[in-house]
Design a protein around this motif. Structure first.
Motif, mmCIF file in Angstrom:
data_model
loop_
_atom_site.group_PDB
_atom_site.id
_atom_site.type_symbol
_atom_site.label_atom_id
_atom_site.label_comp_id
_atom_site.label_asym_id
_atom_site.label_seq_id
_atom_site.Cartn_x
_atom_site.Cartn_y
_atom_site.Cartn_z
ATOM 1 N N ASP A 119 0.821 -1.207 0.000
ATOM 2 C CA ASP A 119 0.000 0.000 0.000
ATOM 3 C C ASP A 119 0.855 1.257 0.000
ATOM 4 O O ASP A 119 0.424 2.310 -0.486
ATOM 5 N N LEU A 120 2.062 1.159 0.582
ATOM 6 C CA LEU A 120 2.983 2.304 0.635
ATOM 7 C C LEU A 120 4.399 1.795 0.477
ATOM 8 O O LEU A 120 4.802 0.823 1.133
ATOM 9 N N VAL A 121 5.164 2.459 -0.379
ATOM 10 C CA VAL A 121 6.609 2.286 -0.446
ATOM 11 C C VAL A 121 7.218 3.655 -0.199
ATOM 12 O O VAL A 121 6.805 4.650 -0.808
ATOM 13 N N HIS A 122 8.207 3.711 0.701
ATOM 14 C CA HIS A 122 8.787 4.996 1.102
ATOM 15 C C HIS A 122 10.301 4.895 1.146
ATOM 16 O O HIS A 122 10.871 3.874 1.555
ATOM 17 N N ALA A 123 10.966 5.962 0.700
ATOM 18 C CA ALA A 123 12.415 6.095 0.837
ATOM 19 C C ALA A 123 12.728 7.549 1.141
ATOM 20 O O ALA A 123 12.160 8.457 0.519
ATOM 21 N N ARG A 124 13.640 7.760 2.093
ATOM 22 C CA ARG A 124 14.040 9.124 2.449
ATOM 23 C C ARG A 124 15.563 9.238 2.372
ATOM 24 O O ARG A 124 16.282 8.473 2.998
ATOM 25 N N LEU A 125 16.023 10.203 1.584
ATOM 26 C CA LEU A 125 17.451 10.473 1.424
ATOM 27 C C LEU A 125 18.200 9.231 0.955
ATOM 28 O O LEU A 125 19.252 8.878 1.469
ATOM 29 N N VAL A 126 17.626 8.561 -0.036
ATOM 30 C CA VAL A 126 18.213 7.341 -0.600
ATOM 31 C C VAL A 126 18.576 7.539 -2.066
ATOM 32 O O VAL A 126 19.734 7.412 -2.463
ATOM 33 N N LEU A 127 17.597 7.875 -2.894
ATOM 34 C CA LEU A 127 17.820 7.883 -4.340
ATOM 35 C C LEU A 127 18.852 8.916 -4.768
ATOM 36 O O LEU A 127 19.582 8.695 -5.743
ATOM 37 N N VAL A 128 18.925 10.036 -4.074
ATOM 38 C CA VAL A 128 19.860 11.088 -4.457
ATOM 39 C C VAL A 128 21.291 10.565 -4.509
ATOM 40 O O VAL A 128 22.124 11.060 -5.272
ATOM 41 N N HIS A 129 21.586 9.515 -3.722
ATOM 42 C CA HIS A 129 22.944 8.992 -3.652
ATOM 43 C C HIS A 129 23.220 7.877 -4.650
ATOM 44 O O HIS A 129 24.373 7.438 -4.765
#
Length: 297
Positions: A132-142
């Motif tokens: 229902d939810l997938v979340h990433a914080r300060l991950v993809l930028v790297h």
């Protein structure tokens, strides 16, 4: 069995790290790859202060997107425990939370979520089409292969939400917006040096502003975004000090500063002489369209 990897043993809620510069498996930390890796004790300090600064923002988005009892959630690149534990409390015993990281050693499956070692830029999505939810914080930028990682995370159930939160350091590159004296100017020089290291490791310092477009291009709908910009305070100061200690060796080896400048900056932070700021955190979210029933001819 909740843990599907083998993290190092925890002492007082933290991994046991006799060698603070060792990477997973005991090898020396590589010269390339994620600059702010989980293999050093400073990573745990950074998780504490990032949680202090941004967990309220993230929780607000979870509530807005309807995360609640019975929800199935995947926390990508979880790092520390605060967000997986928050999700586990929100979904309750009828829900499910999976926390993944390339190095999950700071995570604690006893807090009510599953833990799995997973590289979102290389491994297939776990249980695709079920979240229902997938979340990433300060991950993809790297991540150099951030497009592939985003596509992996977009494997939601119909109607499920993808929430990505990433910094845009090019929008606001300064450590001290009030560039009023030598201490502030030194802080800004060191922030530039860290940005240079991040760029060399493949980070995209302008990535945050591209998130709405990137979510639309993955086929998501109802895309929207907002920003958060902490300006000063103890949490910003402690995060800065932890980050400087974390990347000290890399800064020196790259010739971007010297030990005298780093020590003076840390002393200025401890003395309360700086009003340190961060790059804006851009939060963007989008929904996988509901499956349409086949039309009858």
């Amino acid at each position: 069995m909740r843990v599907t990897s083998s993290p190092r043993p925890h002492v007082d809620g933290r991994p046991d790290r006799n060698d603070q510069t060792a990477a997973v498996g005991g090898e020396s930390a590589p010269a390339s790859g994620y600059l702010l890796d989980n293999a050093r004790v400073e990573a745990g300090e950074r998780f504490v202060w990032l949680a202090e600064l941004f967990d309220g923002v993230t929780r607000g988005h979870f509530e807005r997107l309807g995360v609640g009892a019975g929800s199935r959630c995947w926390e990508v690149g979880a790092g520390g425990t605060s967000i997986p534990a928050t999700l586990a409390e929100a979904v309750g015993p009828t829900g499910y939370v999976l926390a993944t990281d390339i190095d999950p050693s700071w995570l604690n499956a006893d807090d009510g979520y599953d833990v799995r070692r997973h590289d979102v830029a290389a491994d297939p999505a776990p249980e695709p089409g079920t979240f229902d939810l997938v979340h990433a914080r300060l991950v993809l930028v790297h991540l150099p292969d951030r497009a592939r990682a985003l596509a992996t995370m977009a494997a939601l159930k119909p109607g499920g939400w993808l929430l990505i939160e990433d910094a845009d350091t090019a929008l606001q590159p300064l450590a001290c917006v009030d560039d009023s004296g030598p201490e502030q100017q030194r802080a800004n020089r060191l922030r530039d040096a860290i940005r240079e290291l991040l760029t060399r490791r493949g980070a995209d310092l302008r990535y945050g502003r591209t998130l709405p477009r990137a979510l639309r291009e993955t086929g998501l709908v109802d895309v929207a975004a907002s920003g958060s910009f902490p300006v000063g305070g103890p949490a910003c100061n402690r995060l800065e000090a932890s980050t400087i200690r974390h990347v000290r060796r890399e800064l020196l080896e790259a010739g971007l500063t010297d030990a005298t400048e780093l020590d003076a900056h840390l002393a200025a932070i401890d003395a309360g002489k700086l009003d340190l700021t961060l790059a804006p955190l851009i939060s963007a979210w989008g929904r996988r369209p509901e499956e349409q029933p086949p039309t009858r001819g």
